[in-house]
Design a protein around this motif. Structure first.
Motif, mmCIF file in Angstrom:
data_model
loop_
_atom_site.group_PDB
_atom_site.id
_atom_site.type_symbol
_atom_site.label_atom_id
_atom_site.label_comp_id
_atom_site.label_asym_id
_atom_site.label_seq_id
_atom_site.Cartn_x
_atom_site.Cartn_y
_atom_site.Cartn_z
ATOM 1 N N ALA A 33 0.817 -1.212 0.000
ATOM 2 C CA ALA A 33 0.000 0.000 0.000
ATOM 3 C C ALA A 33 0.851 1.264 0.000
ATOM 4 O O ALA A 33 0.547 2.226 -0.709
ATOM 5 C CB ALA A 33 -0.932 0.007 1.209
ATOM 6 N N LEU A 34 1.920 1.250 0.786
ATOM 7 C CA LEU A 34 2.755 2.449 0.901
ATOM 8 C C LEU A 34 3.827 2.522 -0.190
ATOM 9 O O LEU A 34 4.145 3.601 -0.663
ATOM 10 C CB LEU A 34 3.420 2.506 2.280
ATOM 11 N N GLY A 35 4.396 1.385 -0.511
ATOM 12 C CA GLY A 35 5.427 1.346 -1.534
ATOM 13 C C GLY A 35 6.747 1.964 -1.121
ATOM 14 O O GLY A 35 7.649 2.099 -1.934
ATOM 15 N N SER A 36 6.879 2.329 0.147
ATOM 16 C CA SER A 36 8.119 2.964 0.590
ATOM 17 C C SER A 36 9.186 1.912 0.892
ATOM 18 O O SER A 36 8.886 0.760 1.213
ATOM 19 C CB SER A 36 7.876 3.808 1.844
ATOM 20 N N GLU A 37 10.419 2.331 0.791
ATOM 21 C CA GLU A 37 11.521 1.420 1.060
ATOM 22 C C GLU A 37 11.516 0.973 2.516
ATOM 23 O O GLU A 37 11.757 -0.192 2.820
ATOM 24 C CB GLU A 37 12.854 2.093 0.729
ATOM 25 N N SER A 38 11.212 1.879 3.426
ATOM 26 C CA SER A 38 11.212 1.522 4.848
ATOM 27 C C SER A 38 10.128 0.490 5.157
ATOM 28 O O SER A 38 10.335 -0.400 5.996
ATOM 29 C CB SER A 38 11.042 2.760 5.717
ATOM 30 N N ALA A 39 8.997 0.575 4.496
ATOM 31 C CA ALA A 39 7.931 -0.412 4.705
ATOM 32 C C ALA A 39 8.355 -1.775 4.173
ATOM 33 O O ALA A 39 8.080 -2.806 4.790
ATOM 34 C CB ALA A 39 6.644 0.048 4.038
ATOM 35 N N ARG A 40 9.042 -1.782 3.042
ATOM 36 C CA ARG A 40 9.525 -3.051 2.487
ATOM 37 C C ARG A 40 10.599 -3.666 3.371
ATOM 38 O O ARG A 40 10.638 -4.881 3.565
ATOM 39 C CB ARG A 40 10.037 -2.850 1.068
ATOM 40 N N VAL A 41 11.463 -2.819 3.926
ATOM 41 C CA VAL A 41 12.512 -3.309 4.819
ATOM 42 C C VAL A 41 11.893 -3.924 6.067
ATOM 43 O O VAL A 41 12.310 -4.995 6.518
ATOM 44 C CB VAL A 41 13.501 -2.173 5.188
ATOM 45 N N LEU A 42 10.889 -3.273 6.628
ATOM 46 C CA LEU A 42 10.207 -3.803 7.814
ATOM 47 C C LEU A 42 9.577 -5.159 7.494
ATOM 48 O O LEU A 42 9.679 -6.091 8.291
ATOM 49 C CB LEU A 42 9.152 -2.816 8.307
ATOM 50 N N TYR A 43 8.966 -5.285 6.334
ATOM 51 C CA TYR A 43 8.372 -6.563 5.916
ATOM 52 C C TYR A 43 9.434 -7.663 5.871
ATOM 53 O O TYR A 43 9.235 -8.755 6.409
ATOM 54 C CB TYR A 43 7.703 -6.412 4.542
ATOM 55 N N VAL A 44 10.570 -7.376 5.265
ATOM 56 C CA VAL A 44 11.634 -8.379 5.149
ATOM 57 C C VAL A 44 12.173 -8.748 6.524
ATOM 58 O O VAL A 44 12.414 -9.930 6.812
ATOM 59 C CB VAL A 44 12.765 -7.861 4.220
ATOM 60 N N GLN A 45 12.347 -7.771 7.393
ATOM 61 C CA GLN A 45 12.850 -8.055 8.741
ATOM 62 C C GLN A 45 11.879 -8.954 9.508
ATOM 63 O O GLN A 45 12.303 -9.897 10.187
ATOM 64 C CB GLN A 45 13.061 -6.752 9.512
ATOM 65 N N ILE A 46 10.598 -8.664 9.397
ATOM 66 C CA ILE A 46 9.593 -9.478 10.082
ATOM 67 C C ILE A 46 9.581 -10.893 9.517
ATOM 68 O O ILE A 46 9.574 -11.875 10.262
ATOM 69 C CB ILE A 46 8.204 -8.819 9.978
ATOM 70 N N LYS A 47 9.606 -10.998 8.201
ATOM 71 C CA LYS A 47 9.590 -12.322 7.567
ATOM 72 C C LYS A 47 10.803 -13.146 8.005
ATOM 73 O O LYS A 47 10.671 -14.316 8.347
ATOM 74 C CB LYS A 47 9.570 -12.165 6.047
ATOM 75 N N ARG A 48 11.971 -12.536 8.021
ATOM 76 C CA ARG A 48 13.181 -13.259 8.427
ATOM 77 C C ARG A 48 13.119 -13.696 9.880
ATOM 78 O O ARG A 48 13.544 -14.793 10.225
ATOM 79 C CB ARG A 48 14.419 -12.395 8.187
ATOM 80 N N GLN A 49 12.600 -12.822 10.752
ATOM 81 C CA GLN A 49 12.534 -13.190 12.167
ATOM 82 C C GLN A 49 11.540 -14.326 12.398
ATOM 83 O O GLN A 49 11.825 -15.246 13.155
ATOM 84 C CB GLN A 49 12.168 -11.995 13.038
ATOM 85 N N VAL A 50 10.399 -14.284 11.739
ATOM 86 C CA VAL A 50 9.424 -15.365 11.887
ATOM 87 C C VAL A 50 10.017 -16.678 11.395
ATOM 88 O O VAL A 50 9.897 -17.714 12.060
ATOM 89 C CB VAL A 50 8.111 -15.030 11.140
ATOM 90 N N GLU A 51 10.672 -16.648 10.250
ATOM 91 C CA GLU A 51 11.283 -17.869 9.712
ATOM 92 C C GLU A 51 12.375 -18.388 10.639
ATOM 93 O O GLU A 51 12.494 -19.599 10.853
ATOM 94 C CB GLU A 51 11.825 -17.615 8.314
ATOM 95 N N ALA A 52 13.168 -17.487 11.217
ATOM 96 C CA ALA A 52 14.216 -17.903 12.151
ATOM 97 C C ALA A 52 13.604 -18.507 13.411
ATOM 98 O O ALA A 52 14.099 -19.523 13.922
ATOM 99 C CB ALA A 52 15.098 -16.718 12.508
ATOM 100 N N ASN A 53 12.529 -17.897 13.906
ATOM 101 C CA ASN A 53 11.855 -18.434 15.100
ATOM 102 C C ASN A 53 11.288 -19.818 14.823
ATOM 103 O O ASN A 53 11.388 -20.718 15.662
ATOM 104 C CB ASN A 53 10.738 -17.492 15.557
ATOM 105 N N GLU A 54 10.687 -19.993 13.654
ATOM 106 C CA GLU A 54 10.112 -21.295 13.302
ATOM 107 C C GLU A 54 11.198 -22.349 13.151
ATOM 108 O O GLU A 54 11.030 -23.491 13.558
ATOM 109 C CB GLU A 54 9.284 -21.184 12.030
ATOM 110 N N GLU A 55 12.324 -21.951 12.579
ATOM 111 C CA GLU A 55 13.429 -22.897 12.407
ATOM 112 C C GLU A 55 13.996 -23.299 13.774
ATOM 113 O O GLU A 55 14.302 -24.460 14.007
ATOM 114 C CB GLU A 55 14.531 -22.282 11.548
ATOM 115 N N LYS A 56 14.113 -22.308 14.660
ATOM 116 C CA LYS A 56 14.625 -22.604 16.004
ATOM 117 C C LYS A 56 13.682 -23.554 16.747
ATOM 118 O O LYS A 56 14.122 -24.470 17.419
ATOM 119 C CB LYS A 56 14.801 -21.302 16.790
#
Length: 62
Positions: free
Chosen positions: A34-57
């Protein structure tokens, strides 16, 4: 209409606490699209990586 400033604030807080989950990935993706901003995309990637890391752990500890 969604207030993405509130969504971003809540997601940033959850990311810092390490309590993000799969639903938060969806929220972050919607916000980034919706926003298309770089900071919003970065936040999305950070969240996705943390969730995947938590699931792997979790899968390695069981």
């Amino acid at each position: 209409m969604t207030n993405y400033n509130i969504v971003r604030s809540e997601l940033t807080k959850k990311l810092a606490e390490g309590t993000v989950n799969r639903d938060d990935i969806s929220s972050a993706m919607q916000m980034a699209c919706a926003l298309g901003s770089e900071s919003a995309r970065v936040l999305y990637v950070q969240i996705k990586r943390q969730v995947e890391a938590n699931e792997e752990k979790e899968s390695t500890t069981n």
